[in-house]
Design a protein around this motif. Structure first.
Motif, PDB file in Angstrom:
ATOM      1  N   GLU A 122       0.830  -1.205   0.000  1.00  0.00           N
ATOM      2  CA  GLU A 122       0.000   0.000   0.000  1.00  0.00           C
ATOM      3  C   GLU A 122       0.867   1.259   0.000  1.00  0.00           C
ATOM      4  OE1 GLU A 122      -3.307   0.360  -0.350  1.00  0.00           O
ATOM      5  OE2 GLU A 122      -3.352  -1.801  -0.724  1.00  0.00           O
ATOM      6  N   GLU A 124       4.041   1.535  -0.969  1.00  0.00           N
ATOM      7  CA  GLU A 124       4.752   1.618  -2.244  1.00  0.00           C
ATOM      8  C   GLU A 124       3.848   2.172  -3.341  1.00  0.00           C
ATOM      9  OE1 GLU A 124       6.247  -2.300  -2.906  1.00  0.00           O
ATOM     10  OE2 GLU A 124       7.501  -2.241  -1.110  1.00  0.00           O
ATOM     11  N   LYS A 125       2.590   1.743  -3.342  1.00  0.00           N
ATOM     12  CA  LYS A 125       1.633   2.240  -4.332  1.00  0.00           C
ATOM     13  C   LYS A 125       1.413   3.741  -4.157  1.00  0.00           C
ATOM     14  CE  LYS A 125      -1.986  -0.319  -4.754  1.00  0.00           C
ATOM     15  NZ  LYS A 125      -3.326  -0.913  -4.461  1.00  0.00           N
ATOM     16  N   MET A 126       1.330   4.171  -2.895  1.00  0.00           N
ATOM     17  CA  MET A 126       1.081   5.574  -2.609  1.00  0.00           C
ATOM     18  C   MET A 126       2.269   6.455  -3.013  1.00  0.00           C
ATOM     19  SD  MET A 126       0.098   7.293   1.069  1.00  0.00           S
ATOM     20  CE  MET A 126       1.674   6.824   1.795  1.00  0.00           C
ATOM     21  N   SER A 128       4.598   5.814  -5.115  1.00  0.00           N
ATOM     22  CA  SER A 128       4.914   5.746  -6.544  1.00  0.00           C
ATOM     23  C   SER A 128       4.232   6.867  -7.315  1.00  0.00           C
ATOM     24  CB  SER A 128       4.496   4.390  -7.122  1.00  0.00           C
ATOM     25  OG  SER A 128       3.080   4.263  -7.144  1.00  0.00           O
ATOM     26  N   GLN A 129       3.230   7.481  -6.716  1.00  0.00           N
ATOM     27  CA  GLN A 129       2.509   8.575  -7.366  1.00  0.00           C
ATOM     28  C   GLN A 129       3.164   9.938  -7.104  1.00  0.00           C
ATOM     29  OE1 GLN A 129      -1.687   8.252  -6.242  1.00  0.00           O
ATOM     30  NE2 GLN A 129      -1.509   6.023  -6.195  1.00  0.00           N
ATOM     31  N   LEU A 130       4.185   9.949  -6.270  1.00  0.00           N
ATOM     32  CA  LEU A 130       4.876  11.201  -5.963  1.00  0.00           C
ATOM     33  C   LEU A 130       5.821  11.585  -7.095  1.00  0.00           C
ATOM     34  CD1 LEU A 130       5.834  10.511  -2.224  1.00  0.00           C
ATOM     35  CD2 LEU A 130       3.995  11.991  -3.047  1.00  0.00           C
ATOM     36  N   PRO A 131       6.099  12.874  -7.241  1.00  0.00           N
ATOM     37  CA  PRO A 131       7.111  13.301  -8.223  1.00  0.00           C
ATOM     38  C   PRO A 131       8.457  12.635  -7.946  1.00  0.00           C
ATOM     39  CG  PRO A 131       5.860  15.182  -7.394  1.00  0.00           C
ATOM     40  CD  PRO A 131       5.463  14.006  -6.557  1.00  0.00           C
ATOM     41  N   GLU A 132       9.222  12.394  -8.980  1.00  0.00           N
ATOM     42  CA  GLU A 132      10.470  11.632  -8.891  1.00  0.00           C
ATOM     43  C   GLU A 132      11.438  12.197  -7.858  1.00  0.00           C
ATOM     44  OE1 GLU A 132      12.998   8.521  -9.670  1.00  0.00           O
ATOM     45  OE2 GLU A 132      10.933   8.815 -10.390  1.00  0.00           O
ATOM     46  N   LYS A 145      13.123  -0.170  -7.963  1.00  0.00           N
ATOM     47  CA  LYS A 145      11.725  -0.534  -7.741  1.00  0.00           C
ATOM     48  C   LYS A 145      11.585  -0.714  -6.238  1.00  0.00           C
ATOM     49  CE  LYS A 145       8.068  -3.659  -9.244  1.00  0.00           C
ATOM     50  NZ  LYS A 145       7.720  -4.850 -10.050  1.00  0.00           N
TER      51      LYS A 145
END
Length: 306
Positions: A122, A124-126, A128-132, A145
């Motif tokens: 959960e 990691e999914k959250m 992953s949506q952040l800016p790089e 990853k």
């Protein structure tokens, strides 16, 4: 020596040995071991798995064994416990509470995930949506990853093992935040002193969460933590509290010797609510400063959120 006297002495010895063995057996809750497979290891603690075809336990067991030796020496004991590795689909049969895969400890057992934990997936999914640019600190430590089980299992397994060193003597602390602080301080001390290669695995994600602020935390007081402990807090809110304790544990251990761990463990045991009355905040503050140290008292008296 008369035969009757010798017989009596033998009987007493056998009784003492039997009582000791029964005491050790009763400490570990074996009721949740049913249906699990025992792994053969070189370690003194029993290791059980829900599926022995998945070989992801080696490094974790090595760290737990090294941590046991470290804690045994500090606390002058030889703790008997079992380690359980449970698949997510089998979690509710063998673990004490959800979510699947999140490390926990109780009644002589350290319970860990055999699969990636639900919490890791959960989070990691959250993120992953952040800016790089926000992931720049995480990827060098947890991989391109990002694999947060390197934190949630490899690091927190040590935290959970540390809990057992006072659970063995008492599980009703004056404050739940004190037992969490003890486990985190113990984890931090072990990794800093004996497993330095794991330091960044332990430290990077908490720093990331702390720097992210407190927007995900609806409840922030120590009173909230006591009243809503674990199951009445969202995972994000519970984690926010744990990261505050980590920040304090780090500060305390970076300026203290390990004897503060001994003092805090003794305090948890000596003031366990099974044997002593509940202390007011004022009484707790006074005793913590006298029996453990002003650094721990400071958490209670200077908590940012009132």
């Amino acid at each position: 020596m008369k035969k009757s006297t010798l017989t009596n002495l033998i009987a007493i010895l056998l009784y003492c040995l039997t009582t000791q063995v029964q005491g050790q057996e009763s400490w570990i809750d074996t009721s949740i071991h049913s249906g699990l497979i025992e792994l053969k290891t070189d370690y003194t603690f029993k290791t059980l798995v829900s599926n022995d075809s998945i070989k992801t336990t080696t490094e974790t067991l090595k760290n737990l064994n090294t941590a046991k030796l470290y804690f045994d020496k500090i606390f002058q004991t030889d703790l008997d416990f079992a380690v359980l590795f449970i698949e997510n689909r089998e979690w509710y049969k063998h673990a004490y509470f959800p979510p699947p895969g999140l490390p926990q400890a109780g009644k002589g057992n350290v319970i860990l995930g055999l699969d990636k934990s639900i919490v890791s997936m959960e989070v990691e999914k959250m993120i992953s949506q952040l800016p790089e640019q926000y992931l720049a600190s995480l990827k060098p430590v947890y991989g391109a990853k990002i694999n947060l089980d390197l934190f949630y299992r490899e690091t927190l397994s040590i935290h959970e093992l540390a809990h057992l060193y006072h659970f063995k003597e008492g599980t009703k602390p004056q404050r739940k935040w004190l037992q969490e602080l003890f486990a985190t301080m113990s984890m931090y001390s072990f990794i800093k002193e004996k497993a330095n290669l794991s330091y960044q695995l332990m430290n990077t994600y908490p720093e990331f969460v702390i720097q992210s602020g407190d927007r995900m935390a609806e409840f922030k007081t120590l009173k909230d933590f006591e009243e809503k402990y674990v199951q009445k807090l969202t995972p994000q809110n519970y984690e926010w509290f744990q990261m505050q304790f980590y920040k304090n544990a780090k500060s305390i251990l970076d300026s203290n010797k390990t004897d503060i761990l001994i003092k805090l463990r003794e305090f948890l045991i000596n003031t366990d609510l099974s044997n002593t009355k509940a202390l007011t905040d004022s009484e707790l503050s006074t005793r913590l400063e006298k029996e453990v140290g002003k650094e721990v008292t400071h958490i209670l008296t200077n908590w940012k959120y009132k």
